[in-house]
Scaffold this active site. Structure first.
Site, mmCIF file in Angstrom:
data_model
loop_
_atom_site.group_PDB
_atom_site.id
_atom_site.type_symbol
_atom_site.label_atom_id
_atom_site.label_comp_id
_atom_site.label_asym_id
_atom_site.label_seq_id
_atom_site.Cartn_x
_atom_site.Cartn_y
_atom_site.Cartn_z
ATOM 1 N N GLY A 1 7.117 -1.787 -2.622
ATOM 2 C CA GLY A 1 6.630 -0.423 -2.476
ATOM 3 C C GLY A 1 7.209 0.544 -3.482
ATOM 4 O O GLY A 1 6.579 0.897 -4.472
ATOM 5 N N ARG A 2 8.435 1.015 -3.244
ATOM 6 C CA ARG A 2 9.021 2.030 -4.119
ATOM 7 C C ARG A 2 9.128 1.569 -5.564
ATOM 8 O O ARG A 2 8.879 2.342 -6.495
ATOM 9 C CB ARG A 2 10.403 2.440 -3.596
ATOM 10 C CG ARG A 2 10.364 3.325 -2.353
ATOM 11 C CD ARG A 2 11.753 3.727 -1.906
ATOM 12 N NE ARG A 2 11.701 4.727 -0.861
ATOM 13 C CZ ARG A 2 11.692 4.458 0.445
ATOM 14 N NH1 ARG A 2 11.717 3.194 0.853
ATOM 15 N NH2 ARG A 2 11.650 5.425 1.344
ATOM 16 N N GLN B 1 -6.163 -1.609 3.019
ATOM 17 C CA GLN B 1 -5.398 -1.114 4.170
ATOM 18 C C GLN B 1 -5.988 0.195 4.662
ATOM 19 O O GLN B 1 -6.273 1.095 3.874
ATOM 20 C CB GLN B 1 -3.933 -0.918 3.768
ATOM 21 C CG GLN B 1 -3.067 -0.252 4.827
ATOM 22 C CD GLN B 1 -3.022 1.265 4.677
ATOM 23 O OE1 GLN B 1 -3.165 1.792 3.574
ATOM 24 N NE2 GLN B 1 -2.845 1.957 5.791
ATOM 25 N N THR C 1 -3.035 -0.422 9.655
ATOM 26 C CA THR C 1 -1.673 0.085 9.821
ATOM 27 C C THR C 1 -1.524 0.707 11.202
ATOM 28 O O THR C 1 -2.357 1.519 11.619
ATOM 29 C CB THR C 1 -1.334 1.109 8.726
ATOM 30 O OG1 THR C 1 -1.164 0.422 7.491
ATOM 31 C CG2 THR C 1 -0.043 1.853 9.037
ATOM 32 N N SER D 1 -3.994 1.309 -0.388
ATOM 33 C CA SER D 1 -3.963 2.244 0.732
ATOM 34 C C SER D 1 -5.251 3.047 0.780
ATOM 35 O O SER D 1 -5.789 3.455 -0.255
ATOM 36 C CB SER D 1 -2.769 3.195 0.583
ATOM 37 O OG SER D 1 -2.870 4.262 1.512
ATOM 38 N N ASP E 1 7.905 -5.947 4.201
ATOM 39 C CA ASP E 1 8.353 -5.026 3.163
ATOM 40 C C ASP E 1 9.507 -4.205 3.719
ATOM 41 O O ASP E 1 9.872 -4.306 4.882
ATOM 42 C CB ASP E 1 7.219 -4.154 2.611
ATOM 43 C CG ASP E 1 6.699 -3.100 3.593
ATOM 44 O OD1 ASP E 1 7.392 -2.764 4.581
ATOM 45 O OD2 ASP E 1 5.589 -2.580 3.375
ATOM 46 N N GLY E 2 10.109 -3.370 2.860
ATOM 47 C CA GLY E 2 11.219 -2.527 3.286
ATOM 48 C C GLY E 2 12.400 -2.626 2.350
ATOM 49 O O GLY E 2 13.336 -3.387 2.588
ATOM 50 N N HIS F 1 7.448 1.096 7.325
ATOM 51 C CA HIS F 1 6.928 2.134 6.442
ATOM 52 C C HIS F 1 8.006 2.610 5.448
ATOM 53 O O HIS F 1 8.061 3.775 5.075
ATOM 54 C CB HIS F 1 6.403 3.327 7.251
ATOM 55 C CG HIS F 1 5.027 3.758 6.862
ATOM 56 N ND1 HIS F 1 3.893 3.210 7.402
ATOM 57 C CD2 HIS F 1 4.596 4.679 5.969
ATOM 58 C CE1 HIS F 1 2.829 3.786 6.880
ATOM 59 N NE2 HIS F 1 3.225 4.674 6.000
ATOM 60 N N LYS G 1 -0.239 -4.180 10.086
ATOM 61 C CA LYS G 1 0.950 -3.680 9.395
ATOM 62 C C LYS G 1 1.724 -2.718 10.300
ATOM 63 O O LYS G 1 1.151 -1.749 10.812
ATOM 64 C CB LYS G 1 0.561 -2.966 8.101
ATOM 65 C CG LYS G 1 1.735 -2.366 7.328
ATOM 66 C CD LYS G 1 1.250 -1.734 6.023
ATOM 67 C CE LYS G 1 2.418 -1.198 5.204
ATOM 68 N NZ LYS G 1 3.010 0.021 5.771
ATOM 69 N N SER H 1 6.997 -4.283 8.964
ATOM 70 C CA SER H 1 7.211 -3.100 8.131
ATOM 71 C C SER H 1 7.623 -1.930 9.000
ATOM 72 O O SER H 1 7.169 -1.795 10.135
ATOM 73 C CB SER H 1 5.922 -2.744 7.378
ATOM 74 O OG SER H 1 6.069 -1.549 6.633
ATOM 75 N N PRO I 1 0.820 -1.211 0.000
ATOM 76 C CA PRO I 1 0.000 0.000 0.000
ATOM 77 C C PRO I 1 0.852 1.259 0.000
ATOM 78 O O PRO I 1 1.733 1.425 0.844
ATOM 79 C CB PRO I 1 -0.807 -0.121 1.303
ATOM 80 C CG PRO I 1 0.056 -0.962 2.199
ATOM 81 C CD PRO I 1 0.746 -1.935 1.288
#
Length: 377
Positions: free
Chosen positions: A306-307, A147, A175, A125, A283-284, A252, A228, A250, A96
Site C-alpha cells: 500500500g504505502r 475493489q 471492503t 480502489s 496487507d499492513g 486498512h 477485505k 487487513s 487498493p
C-alpha cells in the site's frame, strides 16, 4: 505481462553498481517527501487517532525472526507464484488505495500498467481515478482486481460487479472494515478535508452493509470474490460459509479502527481458521522483501503493498512502480537464498521464530537510513 513468467532484467553482481536512480527502497520515500505537499504526504503516512494500529502492523512484522538453513544449493532461486491462473514474478498485489491522483496524474492507470509490466497483481480502489473501465483499457493484460466501497443499493452493487466482469477483472473485492469513516487526526489538526470527501455520498449504504450482500454476489455471479477487512477467525469462518474465495486480512493500514491488532498478529489465526478452504491475502505495513517472505511462510498467498506503492508513484510515476517491484524482488530472492530455499513453495512456519522487535515501530521503521523531518501540527 503474459501467462508465462515475465522476463527478468539482469542483476548487477555488485549492489550499487548500476546507473539506476533508485537502488534502495527508502529512496522512493525521500523523493516522494520532496515532491508532495503536507496534505498529500499525510494521506500516505497517516493513520487513525493515536496511530497505534499502524505501528502494531510494523511491530508484528519485526517480532518475527528467521531460522535459516545452510549448505543447500541456492544457485537458482525463484520468487514467482501462480494465482488466478496467472504466473506472477512475486506473490505481490498492489493494494487498493483511494485518491491516487494526488500522487500522479495517471493515478490508478499508471499503477496498473506498472504492475502489469513487472508481473504483479493490481487491485483498483473504487475511489481512485481513472475508474473501472479506463484502468482496464490502460492495462488490459495486467492481472486486475476491482475493489468496491458500497455507495448504493443492490442494483448499484450488481451494476459494478457486472462491469467488473465485462472489463476482464480477475476478481471482485468487497471492503468491509469502513462502516464508519475514521478520525484521521493529521487532517483534522490542519482543518483539511479532501474534495473527494466533501463530494462523497452514499455512506449509509456502507454502514448498513452485512452478509446479505456477500450472499447476493456469490449467488448471482461466478467471478472470484474477495472480502477485505477480515480480522478474526470468527468472521473468516462466516466468509467460508458464504463461499468467499479469498480472505483479505487487513486493518486498512491502521487507518480505520485504532488500537487494533497488527496484520501479522492476525494472519496465523485466519490461516488456521481457513485451513486451506480459501486463499488468503494480507496487507499492513509490508514494505520490504523480508516482510513478503514472512507473510508467505505464515500461510498467505498474496501480499498487498500500500504505502510503498504511493511513495513509488509520487517519486517516479509508472516507472517508479516497476522499479519498486524490481527492488522488492531483489530483496525477496536474496532472503529466500539466505534462508536456504529455492522457491516460495518451500516456505513454512519452520522458517520463522518469535523474537523481540529491535526497532521502535513507525511508518518509516522499515527504513532506518531515512530521516524525515516531522511536521508540527
Amino acid at each position: 505481462m503474459n501467462d508465462g513468467t515475465p522476463s527478468r532484467p539482469a542483476r548487477n553482481v555488485e549492489l550499487g553498481a548500476s546507473g539506476e536512480e533508485f537502488q534502495n527502497l527508502h529512496e522512493f520515500v525521500r523523493k516522494a517527501r520532496a515532491r508532495l505537499n503536507q496534505n498529500a504526504w499525510d494521506y500516505i503516512v497517516g493513520a487513525s487517532e493515536t496511530e497505534t494500529t499502524m505501528r502494531r502492523n510494523r511491530m508484528a512484522l519485526d517480532e518475527i525472526a528467521f531460522r535459516p538453513r545452510v549448505l543447500r544449493n541456492v544457485a537458482e532461486v525463484d520468487g514467482s507464484t501462480e494465482v488466478f491462473g496467472r504466473r506472477l514474478r512475486l506473490p505481490v498485489m498492489i493494494a487498493p488505495v483511494g485518491a491516487l491522483e494526488i500522487f500522479d496524474p495517471d493515478s490508478g492507470a499508471a499503477v496498473a500498467r506498472g504492475a502489469g509490466r513487472f508481473g504483479a497483481a493490481h487491485m483498483l480502489s473504487s475511489v481512485s481515478e481513472p475508474g473501472l473501465e479506463a484502468t482496464a483499457k490502460a492495462a488490459p493484460d495486467a492481472l486486475r482486481i476491482y475493489q468496491l466501497y458500497v455507495r448504493g443499493d443492490d442494483a448499484f452493487v450488481e451494476d459494478v460487479v457486472s462491469r467488473t466482469i465485462d472489463n476482464g477483472y480477475a476478481a471482485f473485492c468487497l471492503t468491509v472494515d469502513t462502516a464508519h469513516y475514521s478520525r484521521r487526526e493529521r487532517d483534522i489538526a490542519k482543518r483539511y478535508v479532501r474534495e473527494s470527501r466533501i463530494r462523497a455520498t452514499g455512506g449509509d449504504f456502507q454502514k448498513g452493509l452485512d452478509w446479505r450482500t456477500v450472499k447476493l454476489i456469490k449467488d448471482k455471479y461466478k467471478i472470484p470474490l474477495v472480502i477485505k477487512g477480515i480480522a478474526t477467525a470468527e468472521d473468516a469462518a462466516i466468509a467460508l460459509d458464504h463461499g468467499v474465495d479469498w480472505i483479505y486480512v487487513s486493518n486498512h493500514g491502521g487507518r480505520q479502527l485504532d488500537h487494533g491488532r497488527g496484520s501479522m498478529h492476525v494472519l496465523p489465526e485466519i490461516v488456521d481458521a481457513v485451513a486451506g478452504r480459501a486463499k488468503i491475502m494480507v496487507d499492513g505495513s509490508f514494505c520490504r522483501g523480508t516482510d513478503i517472505v514472512k507473510a508467505i511462510a505464515s500461510g498467505a498467498d498474496l501480499v498487498g503493498i500500500g504505502r510503498l506503492q504511493c511513495w513509488a508513484l509520487a517519486a517516479a510515476g509508472e516507472a517508479g512502480i516497476v522499479r519498486m517491484l524490481e527492488l522488492l524482488e531483489d530483496e525477496v530472492i536474496r532472503c529466500l537464498g539466505l534462508l536456504g530455499v529455492t522457491s516460495l513453495t518451500e516456505l513454512d512456519k519452520s522458517c520463522l521464530h518469535a523474537a523481540t522487535a529491535t526497532n521502535l515501530p513507525s511508518v518509516f521503521s522499515a527504513f532506518p537510513l531515512l530521516d524525515i523531518e516531522p511536521y508540527r501540527y
